[in-house]
Design an enzyme around this catalytic site. Sequence first.
Site, mmCIF file in Angstrom:
data_model
loop_
_atom_site.group_PDB
_atom_site.id
_atom_site.type_symbol
_atom_site.label_atom_id
_atom_site.label_comp_id
_atom_site.label_asym_id
_atom_site.label_seq_id
_atom_site.Cartn_x
_atom_site.Cartn_y
_atom_site.Cartn_z
ATOM 1 N N PHE A 76 -6.830 19.867 -24.999
ATOM 2 C CA PHE A 76 -7.524 18.601 -25.260
ATOM 3 C C PHE A 76 -8.876 18.676 -24.540
ATOM 4 C CE2 PHE A 76 -8.286 14.087 -24.047
ATOM 5 C CZ PHE A 76 -8.444 13.593 -25.322
ATOM 6 N N LYS A 131 -0.500 6.960 -23.785
ATOM 7 C CA LYS A 131 -0.008 7.203 -25.144
ATOM 8 C C LYS A 131 1.482 6.829 -25.200
ATOM 9 C CE LYS A 131 -3.931 9.741 -25.072
ATOM 10 N NZ LYS A 131 -4.437 10.781 -24.208
ATOM 11 N N ALA A 174 1.206 14.168 -23.124
ATOM 12 C CA ALA A 174 0.735 12.845 -23.556
ATOM 13 C C ALA A 174 1.621 12.235 -24.659
ATOM 14 C CB ALA A 174 -0.712 12.933 -24.041
ATOM 15 N N ASP A 196 1.329 19.672 -21.406
ATOM 16 C CA ASP A 196 0.450 18.500 -21.490
ATOM 17 C C ASP A 196 1.236 17.494 -22.326
ATOM 18 O OD1 ASP A 196 -1.350 16.529 -22.101
ATOM 19 O OD2 ASP A 196 -3.024 17.879 -22.505
ATOM 20 N N TYR A 230 0.846 -1.207 0.000
ATOM 21 C CA TYR A 230 0.000 0.000 0.000
ATOM 22 C C TYR A 230 0.878 1.252 0.000
ATOM 23 C CZ TYR A 230 -3.824 3.161 1.027
ATOM 24 O OH TYR A 230 -4.739 4.160 0.940
ATOM 25 N N HIS A 260 -21.671 12.224 -29.546
ATOM 26 C CA HIS A 260 -21.086 11.318 -30.544
ATOM 27 C C HIS A 260 -20.806 9.926 -29.992
ATOM 28 C CE1 HIS A 260 -17.733 13.246 -28.533
ATOM 29 N NE2 HIS A 260 -16.918 12.300 -28.950
HETATM 30 C C1 LIG Z 1 -5.444 11.605 -23.787
HETATM 31 C C2 LIG Z 1 -5.104 12.997 -23.484
HETATM 32 C C3 LIG Z 1 -5.430 13.583 -22.258
HETATM 33 C C4 LIG Z 1 -6.265 12.857 -21.207
HETATM 34 O O1 LIG Z 1 -5.693 11.688 -20.803
HETATM 35 P P1 LIG Z 1 -6.547 10.387 -20.339
HETATM 36 O O2 LIG Z 1 -5.469 9.420 -19.982
HETATM 37 O O3 LIG Z 1 -7.364 9.963 -21.508
HETATM 38 O O4 LIG Z 1 -7.358 10.791 -19.175
HETATM 39 C C5 LIG Z 1 -5.017 14.873 -22.018
HETATM 40 N N1 LIG Z 1 -4.342 15.567 -22.941
HETATM 41 C C6 LIG Z 1 -4.019 15.050 -24.152
HETATM 42 C C7 LIG Z 1 -3.269 15.869 -25.138
HETATM 43 C C8 LIG Z 1 -4.397 13.757 -24.456
HETATM 44 O O5 LIG Z 1 -4.103 13.256 -25.664
#
Ligand SMILES: *Cc1c(COP(=O)(O)O)cnc(C)c1O
Length: 460
Positions: free
Chosen positions: A125, A259, A218, A216, A73, A451
Amino acid sequence: MVAKYVPEPFRIKMVETIKMLSREEREQKIAEAKYNTFNLKGEDVYIDLLTDSGTNAMSQEQWAGVMRGDEAYAGGSSYYKLIDAAQDIFGYKYIQPVHQGRAAEKVLFGLLMKEGQYSISNMHFDTTRAHVELAGGRAIDCVVPEAGDPSKRVPFKGNMDVEKLESLIKKYGADKIAVVIMTITNNSAGGQPVSIKNMKETSKICKKHGIKLCIDAARYAENVYFIKQREKGYEDKSVKEIIKEIFGYADMFTMSAKKDAIVNMGGLVGIKDDEKLFQDCKGRTISFEGFVTYGGLSGRELESLAIGLYEGIDENYLRYRIGQMEYLASRLDEAGITYQSPVGGHGVFVDAKAMFPHIPYYEFPGQALAIELYKEAGIRTCDIGSYMLGNDPDTGEQLHADFEFTRLAIPRRVYTQAHIDVMADALIAIKDRASEVKGYRITWEPPILRHFQASLKPIK
Ligand SMILES: *Cc1c(COP(=O)(O)O)cnc(C)c1O
């Protein structure tokens, strides 16, 4: 000329059999799904390009890590392994794991902004925008105008419009701007990269006005590979060196690890050196995610994430990954199929408006192409256009999107060159009979984010 396919830098040790339906069966399945690709069962899809998020194939090292995961934990060894990896790669002092990207946004943004403040980004995003708004802020997009022209091939279409950024800061006042967010790559613009030069200029403007800069992150590794390929002076720098430089210009980052960290679930918050902010982040993590040393993830997920972070920045892997996109894009070029170009890092955004000039925006050309791709070859994609945008909340009228794209998002290390050829061949076959393809109308829709759930019908 078709680009040379970059051979896969891996071999396959475990396979997943895919069901292969006939065209008649696919036509029946998509009708049963009310012509909404989100309603299809995964098992009825041959090539699933709905998203590149969390759909990655893990390596044998990551699977071995799953077995080694420490499920303590508090203070498990997998947690420390992850912190070491992230500190090493990003050069930030403080790292907090969370369960995915939007959780990182929820934990951090509530601490950054107050009611009535703004965040400015090259492009938010959708979950990022939502968390800015939930924190009481307003989100303003500030991307370079080239991003709006799918046929214009410029190397860094994801960039911040720095002149506009300056004027927005002047207009609202620096004290009203809670944070500037640089999304790398710029997902909403089609996975388009941001240059180091642009990052540096944005950082300078933020420092001058005392505004925090957040990445950000990702798809940071794909972005960095584009910098290495395209930006003068970076050809001979290693991916790791470029990552250090780009993160050095910011104060913090949020990351969806689903990602470029090549896992199926996970996220991170990184803070360069602000100890107080990190302390506050830990408090919010405990409330929303779980204790700080697991942050909503199991020990095995922390372990495979620590390994995936390194695999995602391997240069042989990135050459193959970006090469796969460039190969697909070059096959479309040869066939005269237009898309957001040059191709981005995580998929191809096909210009459905150009393919179906006879289908108006309110009959959803991007959705029509998504349905044709499923019928043609069992390929699942989604609309990024007027169908996704929805209705005006005040008038209830259908909004007219700037683009009508169909997105083919490519999962990492999942599909081979033969699969990529199936995608190209399917698009070419559809183009050849494009004038016969009909638009769609909505027969049922929920009030928000329609959508995902709406029902549609082909127009006779
Ligand atoms: C996917 C994504 C997010 C959010 O992430 P999740 O893991 O889907 O919650 C935020 N910013 C960008 C640019 C993303 O591609």
